[in-house]
Write an enzyme that holds these catalytic residues in place. Structure first.
Site, PDB file in Angstrom:
ATOM      1  N   TYR A 162       0.534  -0.672  -0.062  1.00 48.97           N
ATOM      2  CA  TYR A 162       0.456   0.042   0.297  1.00 48.97           C
ATOM      3  C   TYR A 162       0.909   1.116  -0.211  1.00 48.97           C
ATOM      4  O   TYR A 162       0.817   2.456  -0.093  1.00 48.97           O
ATOM      5  CB  TYR A 162      -0.924   0.293   0.955  1.00 48.97           C
ATOM      6  N   LYS A 183       3.882 -14.303   5.892  1.00 53.11           N
ATOM      7  CA  LYS A 183       4.553 -14.903   5.385  1.00 53.11           C
ATOM      8  C   LYS A 183       5.691 -14.795   4.285  1.00 53.11           C
ATOM      9  O   LYS A 183       6.352 -15.004   3.041  1.00 53.11           O
ATOM     10  CB  LYS A 183       3.716 -14.410   3.679  1.00 53.11           C
ATOM     11  N   ASP A 220      -1.706 -17.905   5.448  1.00 50.56           N
ATOM     12  CA  ASP A 220      -2.925 -18.731   4.408  1.00 50.56           C
ATOM     13  C   ASP A 220      -3.259 -19.789   5.738  1.00 50.56           C
ATOM     14  O   ASP A 220      -4.482 -19.925   6.258  1.00 50.56           O
ATOM     15  CB  ASP A 220      -2.653 -19.323   3.170  1.00 50.56           C
ATOM     16  N   ASP A 253      -5.306  -5.797   6.125  1.00 49.68           N
ATOM     17  CA  ASP A 253      -6.356  -5.268   5.243  1.00 49.68           C
ATOM     18  C   ASP A 253      -7.511  -6.582   5.165  1.00 49.68           C
ATOM     19  O   ASP A 253      -8.495  -6.678   5.348  1.00 49.68           O
ATOM     20  CB  ASP A 253      -6.621  -4.783   4.076  1.00 49.68           C
TER      21      ASP A 253
END
Ligand code: NAI
Length: 344
Positions: free
Chosen positions: A123, A175, A209, A233
């Site tokens: 972002y 991640k 995940d 988000d």
């Protein structure tokens, strides 16, 4: 003495739920005076910049704002004003508490908080097209910006939040198995910060995940989640779904010098102008603002009145299965506020 705060009613359903929220605050006797300004589509429609200087000046002065949702054109047009505000005031922490207040909710008594890094990651807006042959948009490239400084302060914020709010655990979501540099740095810094809180707050780390699945299977295992911008988000909307939808999810954007409180949902163009939007998310955002102003008692009274209105189930907006409009719903909340005061 009243505190002055900037008020941005926003677009779509924004003005309706803002007016409703102000009615609740007034009925509760919240000591806040408002300096109202426009932003987003509402500003563009007045022939102004989507983020007018006057609006920025107001927040510069008050250091405090309550903001309705702002419409962002998709694909082209001006960039998100929400993101611009967060960047301008360096509101690096996005705090999204998710607490079940709906009776018969799928996950009763859920109470967790997502602390999302608000200024970096994908972002940061570092993106461009690369032309090839005759196609100017043959490739699109976006940079995931993660800094040691930004990672340190958001993880530290999450631990401090946990301490202040009697929370037990911070889970860092990442991640780093795939994005070894960016996510790897976030995790490395997070582990380092966590060492300082050892013995006071438990630290866990989870891949994003797996976190998404675990949140659906058993969300009660989480307490405070800290993560980077985009994961935060997405996960905060997922968590909003667990407690009954975006209508009950408030958000606080906190920086060192300013704080902006908002509903997590958008401007809901599909129901704008119909007077049927659920104002709960913005009312709860206003409660976060009251907490921030050390008016936790008032915030608690408003939350109780809202919960009682929902539990009673007589006056509900259509998203909650009822037929009431925003104004009637808010009148019911105000009735409960008045009854609770009379009962004291
Ligand atoms: P949205 O949150 O506006 O709407 C999604 C669905 O939830 C719609 O069906 C809507 O009717 C419903 N909904 C949302 N809030 C509701 C409420 N208070 N009461 C009853 N139903 C409600 O998301 P969408 O449609 O993806 O975005 C619309 C616009 O809002 C876009 O321009 C988007 O960029 C902007 N947006 C702004 C945000 C902000 O200002 N913080 C956050 C998210 C989106």
């Amino acid at each position: 003495m009243a505190t002055t705060a900037t008020l941005i009613p926003g677009d779509g359903i924004g003005p309706g739920i803002t007016a409703a929220t102000l009615r609740v605050l007034e009925a509760a006797g919240a000591p806040i005076e408002w300096d109202e300004h426009v932003a987003g589509m509402a500003a563009v429609e007045l022939g102004q910049d989507p983020l007018p200087q006057e609006t920025l000046d107001s927040i510069e002065g008050t250091r405090l704002a309550l903001k309705g949702p702002l419409t962002t054109p998709i694909g082209s047009g001006f960039r998100s004003i929400n993101v611009a505000l967060r960047k301008h005031f360096d509101l690096y922490a996005n705090v999204r508490p998710a607490k079940t207040i709906l009776p018969k909710a799928r996950y009763p008594d859920l109470d967790l908080v997502i602390v999302r890094e608000n200024t970096e990651g994908l972002y940061a807006g570092i993106e461009h097209f690369i032309g090839m042959d005759k196609d100017p948009k043959a490739v699109a490239e976006s940079v995931m910006l993660i800094t040691r400084y930004g990672s340190d302060r958001i993880v530290r914020f999450a631990f401090e939040y946990a301490l202040q709010h009697d929370r037990e655990r911070v889970t860092l979501v990442h991640k780093a198995n795939i994005l070894k540099c960016t996510q790897g740095l976030f995790l490395e810094v997070g582990r380092h910060v966590a060492e300082e809180y050892e013995g006071r707050i438990r630290f866990e780390e989870k891949i994003v995940d797996n976190t998404a699945m675990q949140l659906v299977l058993d969300p009660y295992q989480f307490d405070v989640i800290v993560t980077e911008n985009m994961f935060g988000d997405i996960l905060s909307d997922l968590v909003a779904g667990l407690i009954g939808g975006l209508g009950f999810a408030p958000g606080a954007n906190i920086g060192t010098d300013a704080a902006i409180f908002e509903a997590v949902h958008g401007s809901a163009p599909d129901i704008a102008g119909q007077g049927i939007a659920n104002p709960s998310s913005l009312v709860l955002a206003a409660c976060l603002m009251l907490d921030h102003l050390d008016e936790g008692g008032l915030a608690g009274r408003i939350r109780t009145a809202l919960e009682e209105t929902l539990r009673e189930g007589r006056v509900l907006t259509p998203d909650l299965g009822g037929e009431a409009g925003t104004e009637d719903f808010v009148s019911a909340v105000i009735d409960h506020l008045a009854r609770d005061v009379a009962a004291v």
